[in-house]
Design a protein around this motif. Structure first.
Motif, short mmCIF file in Angstrom:
data_model
loop_
_atom_site.label_atom_id
_atom_site.label_comp_id
_atom_site.label_asym_id
_atom_site.label_seq_id
_atom_site.Cartn_x
_atom_site.Cartn_y
_atom_site.Cartn_z
N PRO A 96 4.66 -2.10 7.70
CA PRO A 96 5.06 -1.39 8.92
C PRO A 96 6.37 -1.94 9.50
CG PRO A 96 2.76 -2.10 9.04
CD PRO A 96 3.36 -2.75 7.83
N LEU A 97 7.06 -1.10 10.24
CA LEU A 97 8.33 -1.51 10.85
C LEU A 97 8.16 -2.75 11.72
CD1 LEU A 97 9.87 1.95 11.78
CD2 LEU A 97 10.53 0.43 9.91
N LEU A 138 8.15 -5.77 9.43
CA LEU A 138 9.50 -6.02 8.92
C LEU A 138 10.40 -6.57 10.01
CD1 LEU A 138 9.94 -2.82 6.72
CD2 LEU A 138 9.62 -5.17 5.91
N GLU A 155 11.34 0.41 -0.75
CA GLU A 155 10.02 0.02 -1.26
C GLU A 155 9.28 1.21 -1.87
OE1 GLU A 155 6.89 -2.36 -2.29
OE2 GLU A 155 8.91 -2.90 -1.65
N ARG A 156 9.31 2.34 -1.19
CA ARG A 156 8.65 3.53 -1.74
C ARG A 156 9.28 3.95 -3.08
NH1 ARG A 156 8.97 5.20 3.82
NH2 ARG A 156 6.89 5.06 4.74
N GLN A 166 8.14 -10.12 -0.50
CA GLN A 166 8.51 -8.86 -1.16
C GLN A 166 9.97 -8.94 -1.59
OE1 GLN A 166 6.35 -6.21 -1.71
NE2 GLN A 166 7.99 -5.43 -2.98
N PRO A 182 13.89 0.95 8.53
CA PRO A 182 13.35 2.12 7.81
C PRO A 182 13.93 2.27 6.40
CG PRO A 182 13.92 2.71 10.07
CD PRO A 182 14.48 1.33 9.82
N GLU A 199 1.52 2.09 0.97
CA GLU A 199 2.59 2.21 1.97
C GLU A 199 3.31 0.88 2.13
OE1 GLU A 199 4.03 4.68 4.05
OE2 GLU A 199 3.14 5.82 2.42
N PRO A 200 4.61 0.92 2.41
CA PRO A 200 5.34 -0.32 2.67
C PRO A 200 4.86 -0.97 3.97
CG PRO A 200 6.80 1.60 2.77
CD PRO A 200 5.43 2.10 2.45
N GLN A 213 11.83 0.36 4.01
CA GLN A 213 10.64 1.11 3.63
C GLN A 213 10.96 2.15 2.55
OE1 GLN A 213 9.48 2.46 7.59
NE2 GLN A 213 7.63 1.18 7.43
N ASP A 214 12.09 2.82 2.69
CA ASP A 214 12.50 3.81 1.68
C ASP A 214 12.73 3.15 0.32
OD1 ASP A 214 12.41 5.74 3.69
OD2 ASP A 214 14.59 5.73 4.01
#
Length: 168
Positions: free
Chosen positions: A40-41, A44, A18-19, A80, A12, A37-38, A15-16
């Motif tokens: 999905p978990l 990843l 990336e945002r 990424q 997670p 949106e990044p 994802q933070d």
């Protein structure tokens, strides 16, 4: 700054990162990219399980940047690489890329590849400074063509895109 493998519990945080990193695209008129949106978990987690996910961790071992990679036509393809804006312009992205290059050399992989926005300063011009060379369409491998087709289907071709390669 230490480069290490991603831990499952940190997904997670990726994802933070990336945002937060995506917000910079608003400044160059690419709000659609900032709003994307990044991964999905579950996606990843696949990179983490296969050993193709790394973080740059700060002195308290908190991730501030990450890189995930696929194997495309025998090369390591950067899917990424993102750095939290509070740590930008400190060589974090370059250290992640250089770590991947070292991993590639150690495993006999001949090159790194990536796709990126051609004209965004922290994309195409940045990767050129990191030793990547833009590929002509005629030089694209079947796997890179497939990557570009997926990106086009996602709407990324709204802005000029490049495929790039860094030989090792």
């Amino acid at each position: 700054m230490r480069i290490r493998a991603v831990r499952r519990a940190e997904l997670p945080v990726l994802q933070d990162i990336e945002r937060a990193a995506g917000e910079c695209f608003r400044d160059v008129g690419m709000s659609r990219i900032a709003d994307d949106e990044p991964l999905p978990l579950a996606v990843l987690a696949g990179y983490q399980r296969t050993g193709h996910a790394w973080v740059a961790a700060d002195s308290t071992d908190v991730p501030v940047g990450y890189l995930i990679a696929d194997i495309v036509d025998g090369n390591l393809h950067i899917e990424q690489v993102s750095v939290h804006p509070r740590c930008a312009r400190r060589g974090v992205g370059r250290r992640l890329i250089d770590h991947l290059a070292g991993h590639a050399r150690a495993t006999g992989v001949p090159a790194l590849t990536l796709t990126t926005f051609a004209d965004v300063p922290w994309n195409g011009p940045y990767y050129t400074r990191c030793g990547f060379v833009a590929l002509d369409d005629s030089d694209l491998t079947p796997g890179l063509r497939a990557v570009r087709q997926r990106e086009a289907a996602h709407g990324l071709d709204r802005w000029p895109r490049l495929c790039m390669r860094r030989g090792l």
